[in-house]
Motif scaffolding. Sequence first.
Motif, PDB file in Angstrom:
ATOM      1  N   SER A   9      -1.303 -11.256  -0.639  1.00 30.97           N
ATOM      2  CA  SER A   9      -2.220 -10.213  -1.071  1.00 30.97           C
ATOM      3  C   SER A   9      -1.731  -8.893  -0.499  1.00 30.97           C
ATOM      4  CB  SER A   9      -3.641 -10.520  -0.572  1.00 30.97           C
ATOM      5  OG  SER A   9      -4.515  -9.457  -0.884  1.00 30.97           O
ATOM      6  N   ILE A  10      -1.500  -7.930  -1.372  1.00 35.14           N
ATOM      7  CA  ILE A  10      -1.021  -6.607  -0.965  1.00 35.14           C
ATOM      8  C   ILE A  10      -2.171  -5.619  -1.109  1.00 35.14           C
ATOM      9  CG2 ILE A  10       0.738  -4.845  -1.295  1.00 35.14           C
ATOM     10  CD1 ILE A  10       1.953  -7.535  -0.652  1.00 35.14           C
ATOM     11  N   ASP A  11      -2.555  -4.988  -0.023  1.00 36.90           N
ATOM     12  CA  ASP A  11      -3.667  -4.027  -0.047  1.00 36.90           C
ATOM     13  C   ASP A  11      -3.197  -2.721   0.586  1.00 36.90           C
ATOM     14  OD1 ASP A  11      -6.007  -2.605   0.009  1.00 36.90           O
ATOM     15  OD2 ASP A  11      -7.227  -4.228   0.833  1.00 36.90           O
ATOM     16  N   CYS A  12      -3.121  -1.673  -0.240  1.00 38.11           N
ATOM     17  CA  CYS A  12      -2.610  -0.381   0.223  1.00 38.11           C
ATOM     18  C   CYS A  12      -3.723   0.574   0.656  1.00 38.11           C
ATOM     19  CB  CYS A  12      -1.751   0.266  -0.867  1.00 38.11           C
ATOM     20  SG  CYS A  12      -0.291  -0.707  -1.286  1.00 38.11           S
ATOM     21  N   GLY A  13      -4.967   0.142   0.584  1.00 39.84           N
ATOM     22  CA  GLY A  13      -6.061   0.957   1.081  1.00 39.84           C
ATOM     23  C   GLY A  13      -6.400   2.131   0.186  1.00 39.84           C
ATOM     24  N   GLN A  14      -7.412   2.869   0.594  1.00 39.24           N
ATOM     25  CA  GLN A  14      -7.901   3.996  -0.191  1.00 39.24           C
ATOM     26  C   GLN A  14      -6.799   5.024  -0.411  1.00 39.24           C
ATOM     27  OE1 GLN A  14     -11.357   5.811   1.474  1.00 39.24           O
ATOM     28  NE2 GLN A  14     -11.751   7.140  -0.293  1.00 39.24           N
ATOM     29  N   GLY A  15      -6.644   5.440  -1.668  1.00 45.59           N
ATOM     30  CA  GLY A  15      -5.625   6.428  -1.996  1.00 45.59           C
ATOM     31  C   GLY A  15      -4.215   5.876  -2.066  1.00 45.59           C
ATOM     32  N   GLY A  16      -4.090   4.529  -2.083  1.00 45.28           N
ATOM     33  CA  GLY A  16      -2.752   3.928  -2.037  1.00 45.28           C
ATOM     34  C   GLY A  16      -2.188   3.521  -3.375  1.00 45.28           C
ATOM     35  N   GLU A  17      -2.657   4.148  -4.477  1.00 41.46           N
ATOM     36  CA  GLU A  17      -2.160   3.770  -5.810  1.00 41.46           C
ATOM     37  C   GLU A  17      -0.647   3.934  -5.924  1.00 41.46           C
ATOM     38  OE1 GLU A  17      -4.672   5.821  -5.231  1.00 41.46           O
ATOM     39  OE2 GLU A  17      -6.336   5.548  -6.637  1.00 41.46           O
ATOM     40  N   GLY A  18      -0.145   5.067  -5.461  1.00 44.89           N
ATOM     41  CA  GLY A  18       1.289   5.313  -5.544  1.00 44.89           C
ATOM     42  C   GLY A  18       2.085   4.351  -4.696  1.00 44.89           C
ATOM     43  N   THR A  19       1.572   4.044  -3.509  1.00 45.66           N
ATOM     44  CA  THR A  19       2.260   3.096  -2.619  1.00 45.66           C
ATOM     45  C   THR A  19       2.346   1.718  -3.253  1.00 45.66           C
ATOM     46  OG1 THR A  19       1.462   4.305  -0.675  1.00 45.66           O
ATOM     47  CG2 THR A  19       2.240   2.060  -0.320  1.00 45.66           C
ATOM     48  N   LEU A  20       1.257   1.272  -3.895  1.00 47.17           N
ATOM     49  CA  LEU A  20       1.276  -0.042  -4.529  1.00 47.17           C
ATOM     50  C   LEU A  20       2.300  -0.092  -5.653  1.00 47.17           C
ATOM     51  CD1 LEU A  20       0.033  -2.874  -4.708  1.00 47.17           C
ATOM     52  CD2 LEU A  20      -1.566  -1.963  -6.407  1.00 47.17           C
ATOM     53  N   LYS A  21       2.376   0.947  -6.464  1.00 48.19           N
ATOM     54  CA  LYS A  21       3.375   0.973  -7.541  1.00 48.19           C
ATOM     55  C   LYS A  21       4.784   0.871  -6.973  1.00 48.19           C
ATOM     56  CE  LYS A  21       0.615   3.729 -10.781  1.00 48.19           C
ATOM     57  NZ  LYS A  21       0.497   5.038 -11.481  1.00 48.19           N
ATOM     58  N   GLU A  22       5.039   1.589  -5.874  1.00 52.29           N
ATOM     59  CA  GLU A  22       6.365   1.542  -5.248  1.00 52.29           C
ATOM     60  C   GLU A  22       6.686   0.139  -4.746  1.00 52.29           C
ATOM     61  OE1 GLU A  22       6.396   4.462  -2.198  1.00 52.29           O
ATOM     62  OE2 GLU A  22       6.298   6.178  -3.576  1.00 52.29           O
ATOM     63  N   ILE A  23       5.694  -0.533  -4.149  1.00 58.30           N
ATOM     64  CA  ILE A  23       5.918  -1.878  -3.630  1.00 58.30           C
ATOM     65  C   ILE A  23       6.173  -2.858  -4.776  1.00 58.30           C
ATOM     66  CG2 ILE A  23       4.774  -3.832  -2.499  1.00 58.30           C
ATOM     67  CD1 ILE A  23       3.421  -1.809  -0.640  1.00 58.30           C
ATOM     68  N   VAL A  24       5.378  -2.755  -5.842  1.00 57.18           N
ATOM     69  CA  VAL A  24       5.544  -3.670  -6.981  1.00 57.18           C
ATOM     70  C   VAL A  24       6.913  -3.477  -7.622  1.00 57.18           C
ATOM     71  CG1 VAL A  24       4.712  -4.247  -9.283  1.00 57.18           C
ATOM     72  CG2 VAL A  24       3.074  -3.872  -7.437  1.00 57.18           C
ATOM     73  N   ARG A  25       7.292  -2.218  -7.857  1.00 54.75           N
ATOM     74  CA  ARG A  25       8.580  -1.942  -8.495  1.00 54.75           C
ATOM     75  C   ARG A  25       9.750  -2.104  -7.538  1.00 54.75           C
ATOM     76  NH1 ARG A  25       5.931   3.372 -11.194  1.00 54.75           N
ATOM     77  NH2 ARG A  25       5.193   2.427 -13.150  1.00 54.75           N
ATOM     78  N   GLY A  26       9.461  -2.127  -6.247  1.00 51.89           N
ATOM     79  CA  GLY A  26      10.513  -2.249  -5.247  1.00 51.89           C
ATOM     80  C   GLY A  26      10.619  -3.655  -4.694  1.00 51.89           C
ATOM     81  N   GLN A  27       9.909  -3.911  -3.577  1.00 50.86           N
ATOM     82  CA  GLN A  27      10.056  -5.183  -2.871  1.00 50.86           C
ATOM     83  C   GLN A  27       9.633  -6.388  -3.697  1.00 50.86           C
ATOM     84  OE1 GLN A  27       8.742  -2.379  -1.654  1.00 50.86           O
ATOM     85  NE2 GLN A  27       9.133  -2.134   0.545  1.00 50.86           N
TER      86      GLN A  27
END
Length: 355
Positions: A261-279
Motif C-alpha cells: 500500500s502506497i500512501d503519499c499523504g495530503q497533497g501527494g498526488e504528484g508524488t504518487l504519479k512519480e512512484i507509479v511511473r517510476g519504481q
Amino acid sequence: MRDRLAMRDRQSHSLSLRSFTRRTPRRDPMLQLRSPPPATSSPSSAVSFPALPPRLLPLRRRGVGTPLGGKTSTAVRASSAAPGATEPEVMVEVAHREVARALASLAEARLGARLLPSAVPPDVAEFRSGGGAGNAVGSLDVRRGAPGSTIDFMLQSSLHCKIPNGAIDITSLLIFLNASTDAPHFLMEFIQGSPTSIVVLLDLLPRKDLALHPEYMERYYENTQVDKQREKVEELPQARPYRSRSLFVRSAFSLTAILMSIDCGQGGEGTLKEIVRGQLATAARALLQIWLDSCADHTTEMEEGERENMIKRDQIVRSKSIEVDLTSNLPRMFGPDVADRVIAEIQKAFGVQEA
C-alpha cells in the motif's frame, strides 16, 4: 465550588471522547476499496454519487483514444450519446493504466502468434452501470492461447467507479499458463482509492506448494532473483505491507509477491504519479520480463498425478478469486445484468463452471 464542578465536567467530557475512540473500529482501506455502495434496486437506474474531482481526466474525449483492451464498444458509444441523458461516467486516465498498457503491449509483442485474437462480445469489451449513464464504467479484453502454446489466456481489465468520497480505479493484467507447464502465472493489479494512495499486487503466482517443492521455489523464485523487486519497493518511505483480510488470498501468493500500500499523504498526488511511473513501473516491467524469459516458454515433464494436483490447485485459485473478488462486488458497481455478463466471460476464460 464552581471550579470543582467545571473540572468534573471537563473530566467527564474527556472520558466520553476516549470511550468513543475505543469503540470506533478502524476502517480497513481495502474493505472500502473492494466494497463500493450497493446499486439501487433497479439495475437499469444509475446510482447517484457526487461529481468526480476535476483532477481526474477522461481517458477518451469525443472518440479520441482507446480503452485498456484496445476496443471501443458501439453499445457504449450509442448510450453515451443519448439525447437529454445525464453525462455518463467515462474511464479516467490514471498513471497505473499507462503502466498496464505498456506492459500489455510488451507481453503481446513477445508472445505474438501464441495469443489468439480477442473474442470478447462488444457489451463486455466495454460496459457501464445504469443502462449507459451510470456511475461505473469498465473494459475487459481476453485473448486465449493458441493451440500448442503454453498460454492459457491473457486478461486485461479496467474498472472506474464513483463513490461518495471520490472514485475507485482498478486495473488488472493476468497471464495464465496451461497444464503443459508448472511455471507460475503472471499477476498484476493496481487498486487506487484516492489521488494520493494505491495498493499494488504483483506476483509470479505459484502453482505448487513451495514448502513441499523446494526445487520449484529455487527454479522460479531464487534463481531468477525475483525477490529483489519486492525489496526495492519496500524501501519507499511511502510504502507499507498490504495484507488482505482473506486468508485464502494471502495463501495464494508467493513469498516474493509485491503486496504494498502506497500512501503519499495530503497533497501527494504528484508524488504518487512519480512512484507509479517510476519504481512501480520498473518493478512490474522487471517481473514481467522474468516471467517472459523463465516461465512463458517453459514446458514441464510431470507425472499424471502431479499434473492433476496442479490443475486442481489452479481451479481452486481461479474459482475462489471469482467468488471473493467479483461476484460480491461487480453487482454492486454495475448491477446484476451487466455483472452477470462480465463474470460469465471471465469464468469462460478461467475455465470454471458457474457456481
